[in-house]
Design an enzyme around this catalytic site. Sequence first.
Site, PDB file in Angstrom:
ATOM      1  N   HIS A 467       0.837  -1.207   0.000  1.00  0.00           N
ATOM      2  CA  HIS A 467       0.000   0.000   0.000  1.00  0.00           C
ATOM      3  C   HIS A 467       0.876   1.264   0.000  1.00  0.00           C
ATOM      4  CE1 HIS A 467      -3.651   2.361   1.273  1.00  0.00           C
ATOM      5  NE2 HIS A 467      -2.697   3.156   1.750  1.00  0.00           N
ATOM      6  N   GLU A 468       1.798   1.338   0.950  1.00  0.00           N
ATOM      7  CA  GLU A 468       2.652   2.533   1.039  1.00  0.00           C
ATOM      8  C   GLU A 468       3.563   2.636  -0.187  1.00  0.00           C
ATOM      9  OE1 GLU A 468       1.746   4.686   3.003  1.00  0.00           O
ATOM     10  OE2 GLU A 468       0.539   3.417   4.315  1.00  0.00           O
ATOM     11  N   HIS A 471       1.708   4.359  -2.936  1.00  0.00           N
ATOM     12  CA  HIS A 471       1.827   5.821  -2.783  1.00  0.00           C
ATOM     13  C   HIS A 471       3.188   6.298  -3.275  1.00  0.00           C
ATOM     14  CE1 HIS A 471      -1.811   6.856  -0.659  1.00  0.00           C
ATOM     15  NE2 HIS A 471      -1.554   6.113   0.404  1.00  0.00           N
ATOM     16  N   HIS A 474       3.453   6.617  -6.936  1.00  0.00           N
ATOM     17  CA  HIS A 474       2.736   7.823  -7.364  1.00  0.00           C
ATOM     18  C   HIS A 474       3.669   9.037  -7.271  1.00  0.00           C
ATOM     19  CE1 HIS A 474      -1.459  10.018  -7.049  1.00  0.00           C
ATOM     20  NE2 HIS A 474      -0.862  10.222  -8.203  1.00  0.00           N
TER      21      HIS A 474
END
Length: 676
Positions: A467-468, A471, A474
């Site tokens: 998940h991190e 990010h 991104h």
Amino acid sequence: MTILNKPFETPYNSAPFSQIKNETFLPAFQNAIAKAKLEIDAIASNNEAPTFKNTIEALDYAGEELDRISSIFFNLNSAETNDAIQKIAQEVSPLLSEFSNDITLNEALFKRVKAVYDSRATLQLSTEQETLLDKKYKSFSRNGANLPEDKKKTLRAIDKELSQLKLKFGEHVLAETNKFEMHLTEESDVEGLPEGAKEAAKHLAESKGKTGWIISLDYPSYIPFMTYADNRIHRENLSKAFGSKCFKKDSLDNQDIVKRIAQLRFERAQLLGYKTHAHFVLEQRMAETPEKVTDFLNDLLEKAKPAALKEFDNLNAFANELDGIDQLQKWDSAYYSEKLKQKLFSLDDEQLKPYFKLENVINGAFTVAEKLFGLRFEEIHSIDKYHKEVSTFKVVDADNALVAIFYADFFPRAGKRDGAWMTSFKPQYIKNGTNERPHISIVCNFTKPTETKPSLLTFNEVTTLFHEFGHALHGMLANTTYPSLSGTNVYWDFVELPSQILENWCYEEETLKLFAKHYETGEVIPIALVEKIKASANFLEGMKTLRQLSFGLLDMAWHGIDPRPYNDVKAHELEAFGDTSLYPDIEENCMSTSFAHIFQGGYSSGYYSYKWAEVLDADAFEYFKQEGIFNKTVADKFKTYVLSQGGTENPMTLYKKFRGQEPKPDALLRRAGLLK
């Protein structure tokens, strides 16, 4: 002039952590604010007619040094803080708030911005430039530029107080977390705990000069105890300690702070002409209005609640049958959920953990990024770290060109707040023909290696890391001209799409084969275990959905109304939780007083966005599944329209360019097993 106010003479222009002393920060901030003020004054007093370049663009590049220092300082305040840093934060935050107000309430500057904005139809701007112009104009109009002088003064006072209260809230939560320890001395106290968790607890006790075991409120200590410890009394005590953080009517109590923050946000919104704080915030979100958010949450609640009630009854019956428990309590939740999961799927975290050695999982995430987006990660030791446990990487593309610098910080420490997050030390932007590449960091709190075992992750921690890392991608793949539109500078309910979609790869056999290898034997995870992971993916999904919705509804209960009549924090919280409650309430506990996401972080009126983004990620991953999870064409489209565009265009427009259609909630409900 401090080291922070000069160009960094470091590899890749990285932060010179080892040369920064705490006492450097305050003068560095003061110098950088003075410099930024001169830059702003130069734009505001320019004798030439206002243009996009000399006003809007100049404004976006102004204060570069101040932004860099702020990134370094506030990241340290989250990941490696101490009393000195917290004291500086209390001094610096009002200065930054004041400076921010100096910009948005600068009449000469706003006049120039408005002149460009009013002539926008004649300017032939690119989409990115149009977005920047709109964002700059609204950053003034939404922050008081149109207010009369007396109200501008009130706004400044509110912002100054809010900046200090949010810091104080976080300091209290960290102090409460660090203060608590459950010291256990009998073998029977830790019965049921996995060997790794026992060893970590023993190690923690030894580090404090004690015998036996110490359990703390840090997640890697708290979660295994709540999940596996057979001693129900100890689970109850630990659960109450965790749930009562900053709710004890002592010097660390956050009740008055919660009420004051909510009240000030409401007053600020009213001052600016909005009905509530949520109306103000959501104007710049995909969801647009509090009514839409509440409808969205209640619609999901209606669909999930029947499943949740059935799951809860089954869990209660199971606990009764196993141990004669008549009424499940919150401290039973993780324990009996794990036992039932083992019974139904013959699967538990202890079976899986040997296949998820931290280093292998990191390499797995890197391999997924290479297969999807052509990135390569090379560990480097030539750049400074803020702590010896941090790992640093150079990220390059297929042509060996630098994409980003990446920092990874995985283990709990006294100076580090709980949870997991992604952040940046330097943004991406293009200036004077140079594409400045970003410096991105992820921070987590996983179990530390011990003398006998490496850091082995639970499956939940594996998905957290992915998940991190989503990010982080991104941020790393950002490719925009202007810093304020780069990377994760997107609508808040769009920002979770890249992180949440990446979690999906953790459930795929094709991915797991790449990295899930036994830390001792090197054996690839057996297909039977992979099938169990997939089969158990929707286990208690209705209950999990209700829990997540309860947080979103609590957020709206503080920010989507006038909070001033609500004097009792706990009573207000219970009312918000009403339709989502399954367990009996615990009198000593209150979530609001440690709900850092909405009272310290940036999620006020935005907690719903996790669920909102789940709709997007489920819909987007269905597309990958149709074409192949490593399909290059789909990955390129995702990279082009989602990961690299930042906030240059409306997120729904970008999503439709990637997907060819608007997202449908059916994909989420299908994945969650809530749609028959």
